[in-house]
Enzyme design. Sequence first.
Site, PDB file in Angstrom:
ATOM      1  N   GLY A 211       7.291  11.556  12.991  1.00 19.11           N
ATOM      2  CA  GLY A 211       6.481  10.406  13.397  1.00 19.11           C
ATOM      3  C   GLY A 211       5.153  10.388  12.684  1.00 19.11           C
ATOM      4  N   ASN A 212       4.244   9.581  13.152  1.00 18.58           N
ATOM      5  CA  ASN A 212       2.912   9.522  12.549  1.00 18.58           C
ATOM      6  C   ASN A 212       1.870   9.339  13.648  1.00 18.58           C
ATOM      7  OD1 ASN A 212       2.381   6.563  12.960  1.00 18.58           O
ATOM      8  ND2 ASN A 212       4.275   6.471  11.777  1.00 18.58           N
ATOM      9  N   ARG A 213       0.594   9.321  13.254  1.00 20.07           N
ATOM     10  CA  ARG A 213      -0.480   9.389  14.241  1.00 20.07           C
ATOM     11  C   ARG A 213      -0.978   8.025  14.712  1.00 20.07           C
ATOM     12  NH1 ARG A 213      -4.999  12.946  11.908  1.00 20.07           N
ATOM     13  NH2 ARG A 213      -5.772  12.719  14.020  1.00 20.07           N
ATOM     14  N   SER A 214      -0.262   6.970  14.406  1.00 20.75           N
ATOM     15  CA  SER A 214      -0.751   5.654  14.837  1.00 20.75           C
ATOM     16  C   SER A 214      -0.625   5.501  16.357  1.00 20.75           C
ATOM     17  CB  SER A 214       0.078   4.567  14.142  1.00 20.75           C
ATOM     18  OG  SER A 214      -0.321   3.323  14.630  1.00 20.75           O
ATOM     19  N   ALA A 282       2.664   1.413  11.805  1.00 26.91           N
ATOM     20  CA  ALA A 282       2.813   2.411  10.749  1.00 26.91           C
ATOM     21  C   ALA A 282       4.292   2.762  10.717  1.00 26.91           C
ATOM     22  CB  ALA A 282       1.970   3.633  11.065  1.00 26.91           C
TER      23      ALA A 282
END
Length: 413
Positions: A211-214, A282
């Site tokens: 995943g990502n930090r958005s 994102a």
Amino acid sequence: MNIVLGVTGGIAAYKAAHVVRLLKEAGHSVRVVPTESALRFVGAPTWEALSGQPVQTDVFTRVEEVEHVLIGQQADLVLIAPATADSLARIRAGMADDLLTATVLTTTAPVVVAPAMHTEMWFNPATVDNVAVLRARGVHVLEPASGRLTGADSGPGRLPEPQDIVDFALSVLREASPRTDRSDSGLLAGRRVFISAGGTREPLDPVRFLGNRSSGKQGAALAAAAHRFGAEVVLAAANVDSAILETLPSGIDIREVETTAQLESVCREQAAEADIVIMAAAVSDYRPAQAAGHKMKKDGDAGLTIELVQNPDILAGLVADRREGQTIVGFAAETGSPETPADELARQKIVRKGCDILVFNDVSDGKTFGHDTTHVEVLALTGTGVVGLGVFTGEKADVSVSVMETIAKHAVE
Ligand code: CTP
């Protein structure tokens, strides 16, 4: 926003220096107006250096600019921290014999005071009465904290921590913000706006994902802004915290998704109907070629290699199938690289992606993700090249209103 920070003569004046810094970091312009006695605790150069604005205490300097009236008139918020017992009494009495009291008397902006004094002074009937009168007149009073005071004594009367003062002041500012005026403009009445927010997750197995930090805060705030401008809004929320979604107006149609494939299907379906499409999510560029159907187990001391395959570029697909008159907005979070600065990468990206507008966040040094404040530049791709539509700094909620307004004006032109 223009914030006037009044500093009065108490030992806690030094804490106001940190208040200036926090307000500036939140994107506000800060004009410090100390009293004469405050300058005996912290000098004018400190306030000037921190705020980047001139400092004066009396009503006779720069008379030609009528500063004693102008500062109050131009303020969006007046915050006094620390506010001594004496200053509360003087404001209650409506005095105007120095720049700070004159500013308080002329402003129509909300006034926040953070009193700090010895416990005896705070509980003295004169102060209790002054505070009650100020509250009745609409002044926002932040209760002092309890704790160690200047001498050996302790009790209520301590100036709260700078972050608590700033949080309180900004919540007052948000309540009173002119955003509500702009919301009534009906700029997007009758328009359909589709927004994607958050960050997609690609499962590795039933319990793990890439995943990502958005956080989805910015996209959610854009949805709220579009709704206030009168649009019919659908929000595809990719793994956005429920606490963020719960703050949204009930009129927004929220579609929760997890993976890029799920997001793509909602985007395709919604873009077919929307006048404005905003891809603030994102999107994970890759996903594991295969997701295990069961929780993966360690294999002795061996490492693990995961094969990734590329996800479709949703934005590119939407641009390729753009409807007549539709405005498509992309987002770019860039850190820049030693060779190419972040804003240059953003300019290249809008051309490469072919979207009408690109909202560019500078995320170097961990800026933006999960924070309440942001700095964005809005670029548009026109027949003559890339043009800047505006640069906005501040709380995500405020910046989102400005960004939405900019997109809406460009779209309806
Ligand atoms: N985007 C998308 N689908 C993808 C990747 C990105 O729709 N698979 C969209 C994002 O929602 C955003 C814009 O494209 O609006 C730019 O996202 P970004 O991740 O910066 O773009 P990339 O194409 O991944 O660019 P690069 O990896 O070259 O930085």
